[in-house]
Design an enzyme around this catalytic site. Structure first.
Site, short mmCIF file in Angstrom:
data_model
loop_
_atom_site.label_atom_id
_atom_site.label_comp_id
_atom_site.label_asym_id
_atom_site.label_seq_id
_atom_site.Cartn_x
_atom_site.Cartn_y
_atom_site.Cartn_z
N ARG A 76 -11.08 57.32 11.81
CA ARG A 76 -12.32 56.88 12.34
C ARG A 76 -12.21 56.76 13.81
NH1 ARG A 76 -14.76 51.16 12.76
NH2 ARG A 76 -16.09 51.55 14.68
N HIS A 120 -19.19 52.93 20.65
CA HIS A 120 -18.32 51.89 20.57
C HIS A 120 -18.05 51.12 21.96
CE1 HIS A 120 -15.03 50.15 17.48
NE2 HIS A 120 -15.19 49.28 18.55
N GLU A 165 -20.82 47.95 15.41
CA GLU A 165 -21.38 46.76 15.64
C GLU A 165 -22.27 46.31 16.67
OE1 GLU A 165 -17.87 44.26 16.24
OE2 GLU A 165 -17.00 44.63 14.09
N ASN A 288 -17.82 46.39 9.05
CA ASN A 288 -16.55 45.54 9.80
C ASN A 288 -16.57 44.36 9.39
OD1 ASN A 288 -16.51 48.10 10.97
ND2 ASN A 288 -16.77 47.26 12.95
N TYR A 290 -13.90 40.59 8.92
CA TYR A 290 -12.54 40.01 9.21
C TYR A 290 -12.43 38.61 8.63
CZ TYR A 290 -11.80 43.64 12.74
OH TYR A 290 -11.52 45.10 12.94
N GLU A 346 -13.91 48.80 9.04
CA GLU A 346 -12.73 47.79 9.77
C GLU A 346 -12.26 46.79 9.02
OE1 GLU A 346 -13.56 46.64 13.78
OE2 GLU A 346 -14.26 48.33 14.42
C1 FCB Z 1 -14.14 44.49 16.02
C2 FCB Z 1 -14.61 45.67 16.92
C3 FCB Z 1 -13.06 46.39 17.43
C4 FCB Z 1 -11.93 45.59 17.39
C5 FCB Z 1 -11.76 44.41 16.28
C6 FCB Z 1 -10.74 43.55 16.41
O1 FCB Z 1 -15.36 43.66 16.36
O2 FCB Z 1 -15.36 46.56 16.66
O3 FCB Z 1 -13.17 47.19 18.36
O4 FCB Z 1 -12.01 44.69 18.72
O5 FCB Z 1 -13.23 43.73 16.19
#
Ligand code: FCB
Length: 451
Positions: A76, A120, A165, A288, A290, A346
């Site tokens: 991607r 992006h 995002e 995405n 984390y 992500e």
């Molecule tokens: C996300 C973004 C990506 C990168 C990661 C760590 O928010 O989409 O570009 O910065 O975090």
């Protein structure tokens, strides 16, 4: 779809974005973008900028070979709007378009499926000067850009996402000022939210019209938002923040409605027909993820801000909480709420990596993080969530927005002085995981049966 078929088709990939890796900022006719301006204003840690970044623009053949060695199914990436339309609209830069032809053709020749994201965060500066996303015209500008990309690459690229995002670039760009264009202005924020949603709808239509058998998605950051304390004010702040962060874009795009507090705030901006234009059928939800967020009442524009992560929770080098179960929770919530196939577009972690004397980078923390999050995704799938793919952020270390080059998210280490690439231990581990999973998929009885 039967669960065996689903397993057999599961996509394992890696993600990047154009601005974070390409460099060649002033080459072959690329125009300036808002992150060039923001960097020139000294807003990036260590005063870094992405003029060279990973020099992927020139080194993409090496980067594709490294992906091939890992054995990923898919890559991607995103298209730089100011590279292909230096003023954002009108004049086309053929040299910029030709770069993505080379990239896409080489990926396909290598057996890696290209997944393309249109936006992006790299808005052409000329459009920003006309009001950027606060201008209602921005939906038309973006629709035209999407049509250009669809016509040019749609014969070879079927997996296309509109935005990456939208909540992050809108809120960090217009409420907290920490991302380009660095504004703090509530009226502007509301316009940006609504216009980006309108732009999404236009782009979906443009891609459907120009790409046969397109598979269209939109990529959202979704994170459980938890109050940083038990206080009533933090709970209220968290509810408000959750609307802006998690629901302002998927809500209208997929369900056709804004969440309640936003619907009220946006009412004066919503013209008849807007919501129908925004809510166009799409094929998948890109997630995405984390970790969760801890929110507290604050003096920030939205009266909600990022609170401290509770002390007992482990954190990455960015300070982000490591809580794999938040991914399971999010996937199940998305599955229930939006009823679309989900791709994790992500997931990954920043770690403090060192190159050893023998050139090895032993990033055990990254391996542990990915293992735990993939296990959490497996749990969500076992509980019924329709998850069809997983992409690691990121293929290689890169320009981490306002943190510059300090934070390293890559499976591949980049030495920014020499631009040498070195696969880390995690790259080898990820390749082995993909091979092991694929082996199991092949062995799954009835894997070829259509669902
Ligand atoms: C996300 C973004 C990506 C990168 C990661 C760590 O928010 O989409 O570009 O910065 O975090």
């Amino acid at each position: 779809m039967s669960s065996n078929k689903r397993k057999a088709d599961f996509v394992w990939g890696v993600s990047t974005s154009n601005y974070q890796i390409e460099g060649a900022a002033h080459e072959d006719g690329r125009g300036p973008g808002i992150w060039d301006t923001f960097s020139a204003q000294g807003k990036i840690a260590n005063n870094d900028n992405a003029d060279v970044a990973c020099d992927h623009y020139h080194r993409y053949p090496e980067d594709i070979a490294l992906m091939r060695d890992m054995g990923v199914d898919a890559y991607r990436f995103s298209i730089s709007w100011p590279r292909v339309l230096p003023e954002g609209r009108g004049r086309i830069n053929e040299a910029g378009l030709a770069f993505y032809d080379r990239l896409i053709d080489r990926l396909i020749a290598t057996g890696i499926e290209p997944w393309l994201c249109l936006y992006h965060w790299d808005l052409p500066q000329t459009l920003e000067d006309l009001g950027g996303w606060t201008a209602r015209d921005s939906a038309t500008w973006f629709g035209d850009f999407a049509a250009l990309v669809g016509r040019r690459y749609g014969d070879r690229v079927k997996r296309i996402a509109t935005f990456n995002e939208p909540a992050v670039f809108s809120l960090l760009g217009y409420a907290y000022g920490s991302h380009a264009p660095g504004k703090v202005n509530h009226d502007a924020l509301l316009k940006v939210i609504h216009n980006v949603n309108r732009a999404h709808g236009r782009a979906v239509d443009a891609i459907r019209a120009s790409v046969e058998r397109a598979s269209i998605g939109s990529i959202h950051n979704v994170q459980p938002c938890r109050p940083a304390s038990d206080s009533a004010v933090d709970r209220i702040a968290t509810e408000r923040f959750d609307e802006y962060w998690n629901r302002a874009f998927p809500g209208p795009q997929i369900l056709g409605t804004y969440p309640p507090q936003l619907a009220e705030a946006l009412a004066p901006l919503i013209l008849p027909g807007d919501l129908a234009e925004i809510c166009r059928p799409i094929d998948w939800f890109g997630l995405n993820h984390y970790g969760p967020l801890y929110i507290k009442e604050s003096t920030d524009m939205l009266k909600s801000g990022f609170g401290p992560v509770p002390a007992h929770i482990p954190r990455t080098s960015m300070g982000w909480p490591i809580e794999p179960d938040g991914l399971r929770e999010t996937l199940l919530m998305l599955d229930r709420t939006y009823s679309l196939p989900i791709y994790v577009m992500e997931n990954g972690t920043a770690t403090i990596d060192h190159v050893g004397d023998n050139g090895e980078v032993l990033d055990q923390d990254r391996i542990d993080y990915l293992k735990a999050y993939i296990a959490a995704m497996d749990d969500a799938i076992a509980a019924g969530a329709d998850v069809r793919g997983y992409f690691v952020w990121s293929l290689m270390d890169n320009f981490e927005w306002n943190s510059g080059f300090k934070e390293r998210f890559g499976l591949i280490h980049v030495d920014y002085a020499t631009l040498q690439r070195r696969p880390k231990a995690s790259a080898k581990w990820y390749g082995e995981l993909i091979r092991a999973r694929r082996g199991k998929q092949m062995a799954a009885p009835g894997a070829e049966t259509a669902g």
